[in-house]
Design an enzyme around this catalytic site. Structure first.
Site, PDB file in Angstrom:
ATOM      1  N   LYS A 219       0.809  -1.228   0.000  1.00 44.13           N
ATOM      2  CA  LYS A 219       0.000   0.000   0.000  1.00 44.13           C
ATOM      3  C   LYS A 219       0.837   1.271   0.000  1.00 44.13           C
ATOM      4  O   LYS A 219       2.021   1.261   0.331  1.00 44.13           O
ATOM      5  CB  LYS A 219      -0.976  -0.013   1.183  1.00 44.13           C
ATOM      6  CG  LYS A 219      -2.213  -0.859   0.865  1.00 44.13           C
ATOM      7  CD  LYS A 219      -3.309  -0.693   1.873  1.00 44.13           C
ATOM      8  CE  LYS A 219      -4.528  -1.528   1.435  1.00 44.13           C
ATOM      9  NZ  LYS A 219      -5.530  -1.624   2.496  1.00 44.13           N
ATOM     10  N   ARG A 253      -3.850  -9.801   5.081  1.00 45.67           N
ATOM     11  CA  ARG A 253      -4.321  -9.852   3.688  1.00 45.67           C
ATOM     12  C   ARG A 253      -3.169  -9.394   2.799  1.00 45.67           C
ATOM     13  O   ARG A 253      -2.766  -8.240   2.868  1.00 45.67           O
ATOM     14  CB  ARG A 253      -5.540  -8.938   3.569  1.00 45.67           C
ATOM     15  CG  ARG A 253      -6.164  -8.889   2.192  1.00 45.67           C
ATOM     16  CD  ARG A 253      -7.362  -7.946   2.194  1.00 45.67           C
ATOM     17  NE  ARG A 253      -7.933  -7.832   0.861  1.00 45.67           N
ATOM     18  CZ  ARG A 253      -7.447  -7.036  -0.075  1.00 45.67           C
ATOM     19  NH1 ARG A 253      -6.402  -6.277   0.163  1.00 45.67           N
ATOM     20  NH2 ARG A 253      -8.010  -6.989  -1.267  1.00 45.67           N
TER      21      ARG A 253
HETATM   22  C1  7PJ Z   1      -8.373  -3.942   1.999  1.00 41.18           C
HETATM   23  C2  7PJ Z   1      -9.472  -4.691   1.586  1.00 41.18           C
HETATM   24  C3  7PJ Z   1      -8.029  -3.916   3.374  1.00 41.18           C
HETATM   25  C4  7PJ Z   1      -9.880  -5.391   3.754  1.00 41.18           C
HETATM   26  C5  7PJ Z   1      -8.611  -3.704  -0.125  1.00 41.18           C
HETATM   27  C6  7PJ Z   1      -5.686  -3.186  -1.629  1.00 41.18           C
HETATM   28  C7  7PJ Z   1      -6.856  -2.304  -1.790  1.00 41.18           C
HETATM   29  N1  7PJ Z   1     -10.230  -5.416   2.453  1.00 41.18           N
HETATM   30  N2  7PJ Z   1      -9.608  -4.528   0.259  1.00 41.18           N
HETATM   31  N3  7PJ Z   1      -8.824  -4.665   4.206  1.00 41.18           N
HETATM   32  N4  7PJ Z   1      -7.836  -3.345   0.901  1.00 41.18           N
HETATM   33  N5  7PJ Z   1     -10.590  -6.084   4.639  1.00 41.18           N
HETATM   34  O1  7PJ Z   1      -5.719  -4.377  -1.812  1.00 41.18           O
HETATM   35  O2  7PJ Z   1      -4.612  -2.626  -1.357  1.00 41.18           O
HETATM   36  O3  7PJ Z   1      -7.091  -3.259   3.839  1.00 41.18           O
HETATM   37  S1  7PJ Z   1      -8.406  -3.200  -1.773  1.00 41.18           S
END
Ligand code: 7PJ
Length: 281
Positions: A219, A253
């Site tokens: 990020k 994640r």
């Molecule tokens: C996140 C997400 C996060 C959760 C994205 C990316 C942007 N879902 N979906 N937490 N970020 N729960 O993958 O950088 O931080 S999309």
């Protein structure tokens, strides 16, 4: 323990959620829209590398992203979901749309990952009668405008009370507490200082010890800290992953599953040693 469809996930060790990105406009450059075979291949590579959960996302939520329609999201998602039905790990769907939630659960998804934390009308009702896990994420504003001027008094207190309120609302609508995961939403309406404050205080974010999920992989906050472009943020992502786990995060994640699993193996060995595990003496 986290109830996650037909799975029960043991959170006594940190879990890795691999990102399978089905959008055409991903910020991290890994979007696989319309290429079902490549998406399924990538998913199986992540499983082989040790992913505990896969997160399939078919609408980009990067800053400034234009929302996809329900039909478009389902068109990208369902062929991959169906192809992965027997893959052996729980499938999470990154969506906030009740129609997409219902269609995904009907095809075997075990978890819903909602960046709006069930604030869309009908979202909680779509999940109440199922046994899926639900990730409730904090976001200030919406993806179109969220990075314009994020502002908080006490970011940790505000995110914590938002997550508590959303968890209470989910429970009140029939989603059992043991199905819930909370997420501070790194970079969703936050400055670098806000993100660092949240990372530093992860353990304080969860009421009643509910598991915390963190998405920091690749990020922009890592770009701000290192000056590196998105394709060079692996080392920073791994460092953030270990620090997050150290501060109480239960689910990471990530884009880079094999590398994260390796980083966690080192962290776990040191943890086990400091806890006095007999087999390491
Ligand atoms: C996140 C997400 C996060 C959760 C994205 C990316 C942007 N879902 N979906 N937490 N970020 N729960 O993958 O950088 O931080 S999309």
């Amino acid at each position: 323990m986290l109830r996650c469809g037909s799975y029960t996930l043991d959170l006594s060790r940190p879990l890795v959620m691999g990102i399978v990105n089905l959008t055409p406009d991903s910020f991290s450059g890994d979007g696989l829209a319309d290429d079902v075979e490549r998406a399924v291949d990538q998913a199986y590579q992540q499983i082989a590398a040790g992913a505990d959960i896969l997160d399939l996302g078919a609408e980009s939520s990067r800053p400034g992203a234009i929302p996809a329609t329900v039909d478009e999201e389902l068109r990208r998602l369902l062929p991959v979901l169906e192809a992965l039905a027997d893959c052996g790990v729980p499938l999470s769907i990154d969506t906030y749309k009740p129609e997409v939630m219902r269609a995904s659960l009907a095809r075997g998804a075990s978890m819903i990952n909602d960046i709006y934390a069930l604030r869309m009308p009908g979202a909680a009702a779509a999940l109440a009668d199922s046994d899926c896990a639900v990730c409730l994420m904090h976001m200030q504003g919406d993806p179109l405008t969220m990075q314009q001027q994020p502002s908080y008094g006490d970011v940790v207190a505000e995110v914590r009370s938002f997550l508590r309120e959303r968890a209470d609302a989910a429970i009140a609508s029939g989603i059992q507490a043991e199905r819930l995961v909370l997420d501070p939403g790194f970079c969703f309406g936050k400055t670098l200082a806000h993100n660092l404050e949240l990372l530093c205080n992860c353990a304080r974010l969860s009421p009643d010890g509910m598991p915390i999920l963190a998405g920091i992989s690749r990020k922009s906050m890592l770009g701000m800290l290192t000056g590196q472009p998105v394709e060079q943020r692996l080392a920073a992502s791994l460092s953030a992953a270990v620090l997050a786990v150290q501060r109480g995060v239960g689910i990471l994640r990530v884009h880079d599953v094999a590398e994260t699993v390796a980083a966690l193996a080192v962290w776990q060995a040191v943890e086990a040693c400091s806890a006095g595990a007999a087999h390491l003496r």
